[in-house]
Design a protein around this motif. Structure first.
Motif, PDB file in Angstrom:
ATOM      1  N   VAL A 146       0.833  -1.201   0.000  1.00 26.25           N
ATOM      2  CA  VAL A 146       0.000   0.000   0.000  1.00 26.25           C
ATOM      3  C   VAL A 146       0.870   1.254   0.000  1.00 26.25           C
ATOM      4  O   VAL A 146       1.994   1.254   0.518  1.00 26.25           O
ATOM      5  CB  VAL A 146      -0.961   0.045   1.213  1.00 26.25           C
ATOM      6  CG1 VAL A 146      -1.963  -1.085   1.150  1.00 26.25           C
ATOM      7  CG2 VAL A 146      -0.197   0.004   2.530  1.00 26.25           C
ATOM      8  N   ASP A 147       0.332   2.322  -0.580  1.00 27.59           N
ATOM      9  CA  ASP A 147       1.018   3.615  -0.579  1.00 27.59           C
ATOM     10  C   ASP A 147       0.821   4.301   0.766  1.00 27.59           C
ATOM     11  O   ASP A 147      -0.283   4.310   1.320  1.00 27.59           O
ATOM     12  CB  ASP A 147       0.465   4.510  -1.686  1.00 27.59           C
ATOM     13  CG  ASP A 147       0.937   4.088  -3.072  1.00 27.59           C
ATOM     14  OD1 ASP A 147       2.159   3.966  -3.258  1.00 27.59           O
ATOM     15  OD2 ASP A 147       0.082   3.866  -3.945  1.00 27.59           O
ATOM     16  N   THR A 148       1.899   4.863   1.280  1.00 26.79           N
ATOM     17  CA  THR A 148       1.849   5.650   2.507  1.00 26.79           C
ATOM     18  C   THR A 148       2.618   6.946   2.263  1.00 26.79           C
ATOM     19  O   THR A 148       3.316   7.069   1.253  1.00 26.79           O
ATOM     20  CB  THR A 148       2.507   4.898   3.691  1.00 26.79           C
ATOM     21  OG1 THR A 148       3.938   4.946   3.548  1.00 26.79           O
ATOM     22  CG2 THR A 148       2.052   3.450   3.757  1.00 26.79           C
ATOM     23  N   PRO A 149       2.528   7.926   3.164  1.00 29.97           N
ATOM     24  CA  PRO A 149       3.295   9.160   2.984  1.00 29.97           C
ATOM     25  C   PRO A 149       4.808   8.932   2.958  1.00 29.97           C
ATOM     26  O   PRO A 149       5.554   9.796   2.496  1.00 29.97           O
ATOM     27  CB  PRO A 149       2.890  10.005   4.197  1.00 29.97           C
ATOM     28  CG  PRO A 149       1.553   9.477   4.605  1.00 29.97           C
ATOM     29  CD  PRO A 149       1.611   8.012   4.324  1.00 29.97           C
ATOM     30  N   PHE A 150       5.260   7.770   3.470  1.00 33.62           N
ATOM     31  CA  PHE A 150       6.702   7.514   3.490  1.00 33.62           C
ATOM     32  C   PHE A 150       7.077   6.297   2.649  1.00 33.62           C
ATOM     33  O   PHE A 150       8.072   5.620   2.915  1.00 33.62           O
ATOM     34  CB  PHE A 150       7.201   7.327   4.933  1.00 33.62           C
ATOM     35  CG  PHE A 150       6.268   6.566   5.835  1.00 33.62           C
ATOM     36  CD1 PHE A 150       6.175   5.186   5.782  1.00 33.62           C
ATOM     37  CD2 PHE A 150       5.457   7.253   6.723  1.00 33.62           C
ATOM     38  CE1 PHE A 150       5.325   4.498   6.609  1.00 33.62           C
ATOM     39  CE2 PHE A 150       4.587   6.575   7.566  1.00 33.62           C
ATOM     40  CZ  PHE A 150       4.526   5.191   7.510  1.00 33.62           C
ATOM     41  N   GLY A 151       6.312   6.031   1.606  1.00 31.44           N
ATOM     42  CA  GLY A 151       6.683   4.972   0.675  1.00 31.44           C
ATOM     43  C   GLY A 151       5.687   3.834   0.631  1.00 31.44           C
ATOM     44  O   GLY A 151       4.690   3.815   1.357  1.00 31.44           O
TER      45      GLY A 151
END
Length: 323
Positions: A146-151
């Protein structure tokens, strides 16, 4: 830059309520140290059922039943409390837990964001050996990132991290931060016949995952406490020569395979914390991108197709014919 942590701690073994209270304390502690993503080990809640490796299945049934009744649901009060802690402390949490779904139990992971929302849930695809007496199998679609703010973040449990096909699937999804959840390595310590159940072997798998994938690997795991040994061994003194207190080996590895955290003594609890820089991945991918310029899908397809049939049909001759 993002600060991440791998938990090395002992759950309140086979006690969902007690382990939940400890979980909330660890989340608060990690957030207080500036951690943005904290990861717990395999079935941290309510603990790994080590007894299944020590006793015949029917002898260990009391422990299996305790594990079942202390398993939690994704929409239950325990997960709601963990989500709330993530929201309050503004931290991401990767939780390893025993998941109940109607009459079956699964070895699961859930990624919770800093708003308290579950953004990823998955189940171990193939429980290992004796684990099949306890857990069901997850679906193939549980190869997830999954995409997160840190990758891009993903995870696998224990020996899922060994399977080449699992690894390749995660790499193809562009995984940048991988959580390799492990149990304690307190069984068979120092025994050559333990095969690959040692901390050294399994941390080597975490390290090779990072090097092969050009990604960061957070490898949390549990500790077997002295207090839990009597219950784990079911009062059998002979088993004290097989399972020991400790077994902690939490670590974090960089995309070059370098260990970024100092070892925590295996009987102690703590957080293995590292600040990671995703720019390091660019350097790793210059040399080897397993999902790009260093990948040969045609070779993979050829090998898998040649050996995809029943065992009696698999042969080197088939591969040679395909070539």
């Amino acid at each position: 830059m993002v600060k991440v942590a791998a938990v090395q701690a002992a759950p309140v073994w086979m006690d969902a309520k007690g382990t939940l209270e400890k979980t909330l304390t660890i989340i608060e502690d990690a957030a207080g140290k500036g951690v943005q993503l904290v990861a717990f080990g395999e079935v941290w809640l309510p603990g790994y059922p080590f007894t299944i490796w020590l006793q015949a299945p029917m002898v260990a049934m009391d422990v299996v039943m305790k594990h079942r009744v202390n398993a939690i649901t994704l929409d239950g009060p325990e997960m709601a409390a963990i989500c709330e802690a993530a929201r309050v402390h503004r931290i991401w949490v990767m939780m390893g837990f025993a998941e109940r779904d109607r009459g079956s139990i699964y070895c699961s992971q859930a990624l919770i964001d800093d708003r308290g929302e579950i953004v990823l849930s998955r189940r171990k695809l193939r429980p290992t050996h004796m684990e099949r007496t306890v857990w069901g199998e997850g679906p193939a679609t549980d190869i997830k990132v999954v995409d997160t703010p840190f990758g891009k973040v993903g995870g696998l449990c224990c020996w899922e991290n060994i399977q080449p096909v699992n690894r390749q699937g995660m790499y193809q999804l562009g995984e940048q931060i991988h959580v390799a959840c492990w149990p304690s390595f307190g069984m068979f310590k120092g025994m050559r016949q333990a095969y690959a159940l040692s901390a050294e072997a399994n941390m080597a798998e975490s390290q090779s995952y990072a090097l092969q994938g050009g990604c960061f690997v957070i490898a949390p795991n549990s500790v077997i406490s002295e207090e839990s040994l009597e219950a784990i061994t079911m009062g059998n003194p002979d088993l004290r020569n097989i399972v020991f207190a400790g077994g902690g080996s939490a670590a974090i590895f960089g995309p070059d395979g370098y260990r970024l955290t100092d070892p925590i003594p295996d009987t102690e609890e703590g957080l293995a914390i590292a600040e990671i820089d995703l720019a390091m991945i660019e350097g790793a991918k210059v040399f080897a991108d397993p999902a790009g310029h260093y990948f040969r899908p045609d070779v993979t397809r050829l090998v898998l197709e040649a050996f995809a049939g029943p065992a009696e049909e698999r042969s080197v001759d088939q591969l040679e014919e395909a070539l």
